[in-house]
Motif scaffolding. Structure first.
Motif, PDB file in Angstrom:
ATOM      1  N   ILE A 147       0.847  -1.191   0.000  1.00 44.45           N
ATOM      2  CA  ILE A 147       0.000   0.000   0.000  1.00 44.45           C
ATOM      3  C   ILE A 147       0.888   1.249   0.000  1.00 44.45           C
ATOM      4  CG2 ILE A 147      -0.183   0.473   2.487  1.00 44.45           C
ATOM      5  CD1 ILE A 147      -3.285   0.576   2.043  1.00 44.45           C
TER       6      ILE A 147
ATOM      7  N   MET B 176      -3.765   2.548  -3.563  1.00 44.24           N
ATOM      8  CA  MET B 176      -3.285   1.306  -4.151  1.00 44.24           C
ATOM      9  C   MET B 176      -1.840   1.466  -4.611  1.00 44.24           C
ATOM     10  SD  MET B 176      -4.642  -0.778  -7.506  1.00 44.24           S
ATOM     11  CE  MET B 176      -3.746   0.306  -8.634  1.00 44.24           C
TER      12      MET B 176
ATOM     13  N   THR C 147      -0.203  -3.937  -4.181  1.00 41.70           N
ATOM     14  CA  THR C 147      -1.506  -4.187  -3.560  1.00 41.70           C
ATOM     15  C   THR C 147      -2.097  -5.489  -4.103  1.00 41.70           C
ATOM     16  OG1 THR C 147      -1.944  -1.836  -3.195  1.00 41.70           O
ATOM     17  CG2 THR C 147      -3.862  -3.297  -3.305  1.00 41.70           C
TER      18      THR C 147
ATOM     19  N   GLN D 257      -7.731  -6.392  -2.516  1.00 38.58           N
ATOM     20  CA  GLN D 257      -7.383  -5.610  -1.332  1.00 38.58           C
ATOM     21  C   GLN D 257      -8.024  -4.228  -1.393  1.00 38.58           C
ATOM     22  OE1 GLN D 257      -3.173  -5.361  -0.512  1.00 38.58           O
ATOM     23  NE2 GLN D 257      -3.422  -3.811   1.081  1.00 38.58           N
TER      24      GLN D 257
ATOM     25  N   THR E 278      -8.234  -0.376  -0.592  1.00 39.66           N
ATOM     26  CA  THR E 278      -7.407   0.791  -0.294  1.00 39.66           C
ATOM     27  C   THR E 278      -8.252   2.040  -0.513  1.00 39.66           C
ATOM     28  OG1 THR E 278      -6.568   1.203  -2.538  1.00 39.66           O
ATOM     29  CG2 THR E 278      -5.418  -0.477  -1.233  1.00 39.66           C
TER      30      THR E 278
ATOM     31  N   ARG F 297      -8.949  -4.262  -5.105  1.00 40.56           N
ATOM     32  CA  ARG F 297      -8.186  -4.127  -6.355  1.00 40.56           C
ATOM     33  C   ARG F 297      -8.734  -5.066  -7.413  1.00 40.56           C
ATOM     34  NH1 ARG F 297      -1.691  -3.924  -7.502  1.00 40.56           N
ATOM     35  NH2 ARG F 297      -1.838  -4.087  -9.779  1.00 40.56           N
TER      36      ARG F 297
ATOM     37  N   TRP G 130      -3.995  -0.132   6.668  1.00 39.85           N
ATOM     38  CA  TRP G 130      -4.784  -1.356   6.503  1.00 39.85           C
ATOM     39  C   TRP G 130      -6.049  -1.306   7.360  1.00 39.85           C
ATOM     40  CZ3 TRP G 130      -0.604  -5.797   7.038  1.00 39.85           C
ATOM     41  CH2 TRP G 130       0.248  -5.764   5.915  1.00 39.85           C
TER      42      TRP G 130
END
Length: 249
Positions: free
Chosen positions: A122, A130, A134, A138, A140, A147, A215
């Motif tokens: 990240i 992103m 990444t 995931q 972000t 993603r 996160w």
């Protein structure tokens, strides 16, 4: 004396968030410098990212480079002062995004520098966008639904990519999530510096790292997330090691 601060590490207080792994890696780099007795001829290059203030933490000469250009700067230092030990300290948003060209070409030329690469999947300093690393799915700040490989492509596995290049002497991925892995990371970082001293060429140690803040996890949960998600996608191990070959002249 059982335990003390490495001499190559200053007494400045780290600015990193609680649970961030940068402090651990800083210590390992400093310990390697101490053990090899090269502090007086070591130059580090800090790039842009969470580790932008690394020059406050190491007692060796430190230079601040523009975003992504750390390995270009390190190349210049090493070519002008080949007797110096030169390392870069870079995050994934720096090394594998804006700095991809510098990374690949320094590696393929076999520049005799050491790269410490922090992969936390990240963008940390700028708020959690992103990064090239990444993971698929995931979440972000810029991938609120996860993603999408279709839209953003696949994450970059840096060690696997660089291991295909002839100029690379060492490419190893480690982690600092446990005592065992911290010891392995220390050995890898020391080996990378040793290979540079021997003139073997380009060395890179990739460190899987946590980022609890971006996160959105607790420190303990972030360690579990790293083990359950990052390690399967980015397996630890040695991807290239030319230790048995003669040093590059």
């Amino acid at each position: 004396m059982k335990f003390e601060r490495p001499h190559a590490l200053t007494d400045a207080q780290f600015h990193y968030c609680p649970g961030c792994s940068h402090g651990i890696v800083h210590r390992l780099v400093a310990e390697a410098i101490d053990e090899l007795g090269v502090e007086g001829r070591t130059a580090g290059v800090a790039s842009v990212g969470c580790s932008v203030f690394a020059y406050n933490y190491f007692n060796c000469d430190m230079i601040q480079s523009p975003h992504g250009r750390a390995q270009a700067v390190a190349t210049g230092i090493k070519r002008v002062h080949p007797e110096n030990i030169v390392f870069t300290y870079q995050g994934d948003g720096d090394l594998a995004a804006i700095g991809t060209a510098e990374t690949v070409h320094a590696a393929t030329r076999g520049e005799n520098i050491t790269v410490i690469f922090i992969n936390n999947a990240i963008y940390g300093m700028t708020g959690g966008q992103m990064a090239p690393t990444t993971l698929p799915g995931q979440i972000t700040q810029t991938t609120p639904y996860g993603r999408s490989v279709k839209d953003a492509g696949h994450p970059i596995r840096v060690c696997e990519m660089l291991s295909t290049l002839d100029g690379v002497a060492l490419a190893q991925r480690v982690s600092v999530d446990s005592v065992k892995n911290v010891k392995q990371a220390k050995n890898a970082i020391r080996k990378a510096f040793e290979y540079q001293i021997e003139g073997r060429g380009y060395t890179i140690v990739e460190v899987l790292s946590t980022c609890p803040t971006n996160w959105g996890l607790s420190i303990q949960d972030s360690l579990e997330w790293l083990r359950n998600n990052m390690m399967p996608y980015y397996p630890l191990g040695v991807y290239k090691d030319t230790g048995g070959k003669e040093a590059v002249k």
